[in-house]
Design an enzyme around this catalytic site. Structure first.
Site, mmCIF file in Angstrom:
data_model
loop_
_atom_site.group_PDB
_atom_site.id
_atom_site.type_symbol
_atom_site.label_atom_id
_atom_site.label_comp_id
_atom_site.label_asym_id
_atom_site.label_seq_id
_atom_site.Cartn_x
_atom_site.Cartn_y
_atom_site.Cartn_z
ATOM 1 N N HIS A 153 46.601 77.957 9.034
ATOM 2 C CA HIS A 153 47.559 77.997 7.925
ATOM 3 C C HIS A 153 48.728 78.943 8.186
ATOM 4 O O HIS A 153 49.441 79.301 7.251
ATOM 5 C CB HIS A 153 46.846 78.377 6.614
ATOM 6 C CG HIS A 153 45.811 77.370 6.182
ATOM 7 N ND1 HIS A 153 44.873 77.621 5.202
ATOM 8 C CD2 HIS A 153 45.585 76.096 6.600
ATOM 9 C CE1 HIS A 153 44.102 76.541 5.038
ATOM 10 N NE2 HIS A 153 44.512 75.617 5.881
ATOM 11 N N GLY A 221 32.719 82.578 4.664
ATOM 12 C CA GLY A 221 33.622 83.018 3.602
ATOM 13 C C GLY A 221 34.696 82.019 3.216
ATOM 14 O O GLY A 221 35.821 82.411 2.937
HETATM 15 P P1 OAD Z 1 38.513 80.630 -1.216
HETATM 16 O O1 OAD Z 1 39.067 81.722 -2.041
HETATM 17 O O2 OAD Z 1 38.654 79.240 -1.709
HETATM 18 O O3 OAD Z 1 36.952 80.879 -1.007
HETATM 19 C C1 OAD Z 1 36.459 82.140 -0.698
HETATM 20 C C2 OAD Z 1 34.976 82.003 -0.429
HETATM 21 O O4 OAD Z 1 34.520 83.259 0.068
HETATM 22 C C3 OAD Z 1 34.126 81.676 -1.649
HETATM 23 O O5 OAD Z 1 33.265 80.595 -1.324
HETATM 24 C C4 OAD Z 1 33.316 82.955 -1.894
HETATM 25 O O6 OAD Z 1 32.003 82.689 -2.368
HETATM 26 C C5 OAD Z 1 33.271 83.544 -0.490
HETATM 27 N N1 OAD Z 1 33.107 85.004 -0.416
HETATM 28 C C6 OAD Z 1 33.538 85.953 -1.284
HETATM 29 N N2 OAD Z 1 33.232 87.186 -0.855
HETATM 30 C C7 OAD Z 1 32.584 87.022 0.332
HETATM 31 C C8 OAD Z 1 32.020 87.910 1.300
HETATM 32 N N3 OAD Z 1 32.047 89.231 1.126
HETATM 33 N N4 OAD Z 1 31.449 87.378 2.400
HETATM 34 C C9 OAD Z 1 31.399 86.035 2.583
HETATM 35 N N5 OAD Z 1 31.923 85.148 1.721
HETATM 36 C C10 OAD Z 1 32.501 85.623 0.605
HETATM 37 O O7 OAD Z 1 39.125 80.814 0.235
HETATM 38 P P2 OAD Z 1 39.333 79.730 1.381
HETATM 39 O O8 OAD Z 1 38.159 78.825 1.476
HETATM 40 O O9 OAD Z 1 39.722 80.489 2.581
HETATM 41 O O10 OAD Z 1 45.433 78.252 1.905
HETATM 42 O O11 OAD Z 1 40.559 78.923 0.847
HETATM 43 C C11 OAD Z 1 41.117 77.943 1.674
HETATM 44 C C12 OAD Z 1 42.588 77.915 1.548
HETATM 45 O O12 OAD Z 1 42.941 77.759 0.173
HETATM 46 C C13 OAD Z 1 43.278 79.205 1.945
HETATM 47 O O13 OAD Z 1 43.510 79.304 3.322
HETATM 48 C C14 OAD Z 1 44.563 79.138 1.208
HETATM 49 C C15 OAD Z 1 44.114 78.563 -0.100
HETATM 50 O O14 OAD Z 1 45.031 77.794 -0.679
HETATM 51 C C16 OAD Z 1 46.763 78.430 1.779
HETATM 52 O O15 OAD Z 1 47.258 79.141 0.920
HETATM 53 C C17 OAD Z 1 47.584 77.695 2.754
#
Ligand code: OAD
Length: 275
Positions: A153, A221
């Site tokens: 991204h 995560g």
């Molecule tokens: P999300 O915010 O959608 O998901 C975060 C995940 O991390 C959740 O499933 C939580 O349960 C988990 N989580 C939280 N704390 C944690 C920890 N300490 N250890 C492990 N896991 C943990 O984030 P992404 O999946 O990265 O794109 O979101 C994908 C994309 O959506 C991002 O790259 C961004 C967003 O829109 C853009 O902005 C281009």
């Protein structure tokens, strides 16, 4: 299996409907330690080609808020983040999009790599091939010492000129001018992928190839609802990899993976290093 030309998008709209919290930061304090099975330990010791797909959760313990988690999704100045991080919004109101990124740059500039980022940097010495594929734009994997990082991204510290196309590094925090301008006079934009835009083709192609040929694939995560990144575990599974999820919450890929380590990345990944 290769997936090309797919614009950044979300499979489930549940999180968008639940867009209630101002920039969520789900803290998981009371977790019991995830159990690392004997089979995973054995595979971890023997693996040569390992791929790790990371998302916002890996940086949560560095103080960078996640977008989703705990049943909600981020809102900034009343806008769901998927709206404010969209190509449509950049065309309509670039100053507003830049205000959002200016805010995120300030948060990220304060963040340091945590134990999970450091564990992955150390894994590069351990395996013949270790590729980190990240959806994060915060640069924390490189800051921790990882060298093979595929940024799906983009990177928040890069800007791209809408007139001359030049991509440059820009670490100014806070920005002195919004929207910032290029030396050619054109308007700059963040060099990140916005909703409605395609991912950088070469990076996505390499990520898919690495997922298809690895033996061990970690998904750490991420809520696994943003495509095309969320297809990568499917590609890895299809290619015969053992797929491991590290997340305190269940996600749409939890039913596909071989094992879920339900815990915080900053605890689970260093524990795996000891396995
Ligand atoms: P999300 O915010 O959608 O998901 C975060 C995940 O991390 C959740 O499933 C939580 O349960 C988990 N989580 C939280 N704390 C944690 C920890 N300490 N250890 C492990 N896991 C943990 O984030 P992404 O999946 O990265 O794109 O979101 C994908 C994309 O959506 C991002 O790259 C961004 C967003 O829109 C853009 O902005 C281009």
């Amino acid at each position: 299996m290769a997936i090309y030309g797919i614009a950044l998008g979300v499979i489930s709209s549940t999180a968008c409907r639940n867009a209630t919290r101002s920039v969520p930061f789900t803290v998981f304090d009371q977790m019991s330690p995830a159990e690392i099975t004997e089979e995973l330990k054995r595979r971890f010791r023997r693996a040569r080609r390992v791929v790790v797909l990371t998302g916002a959760g890996i940086s949560a313990e560095s103080g960078v808020p996640t977008f989703r988690g705990g049943g909600g999704s981020a809102v900034w100045r009343g806008f769901p983040f998927e709206q404010i991080s969209s190509a449509e919004m950049l065309a309509r109101d670039p100053a507003l999009v830049w205000e959002w990124f200016n805010y995120r740059r300030q948060v990220i500039s304060q963040a340091r790599p945590n134990a999970a980022h450091r564990a992955l940097a150390e894994w590069e010495k351990r395996f013949q091939s270790l590729v980190v594929i990240t959806q994060n734009i915060d640069d924390l994997h490189r800051a921790a010492g990882s060298r093979t990082v595929l940024e799906l991204h983009g990177n928040i510290w890069r800007v791209r000129c809408l007139s001359c196309g030049r991509v440059t590094e820009n670490r100014q925090v806070p920005l002195r001018e919004i929207p910032p301008t290029c030396t050619c006079g054109g308007m700059l934009r963040p060099d990140v992928v916005l909703f409605g835009e395609a991912l950088p083709g070469e990076v996505l192609h390499r990520a898919q190839a690495e997922a298809a040929r690895c033996e061990l694939f970690f998904i750490v995560g991420t809520s696994a609802i943003v495509y095309p990144a969320a297809y990568l575990p499917v590609i890895a599974k299809h290619g015969g990899a053992y797929v491991v999820e590290v997340n305190p919450e269940t996600t749409p890929v939890s039913s596909l993976v071989d094992v879920t380590l339900s815990g915080k990345a900053g605890e689970v990944l260093p524990a795996l290093s000891e396995a």
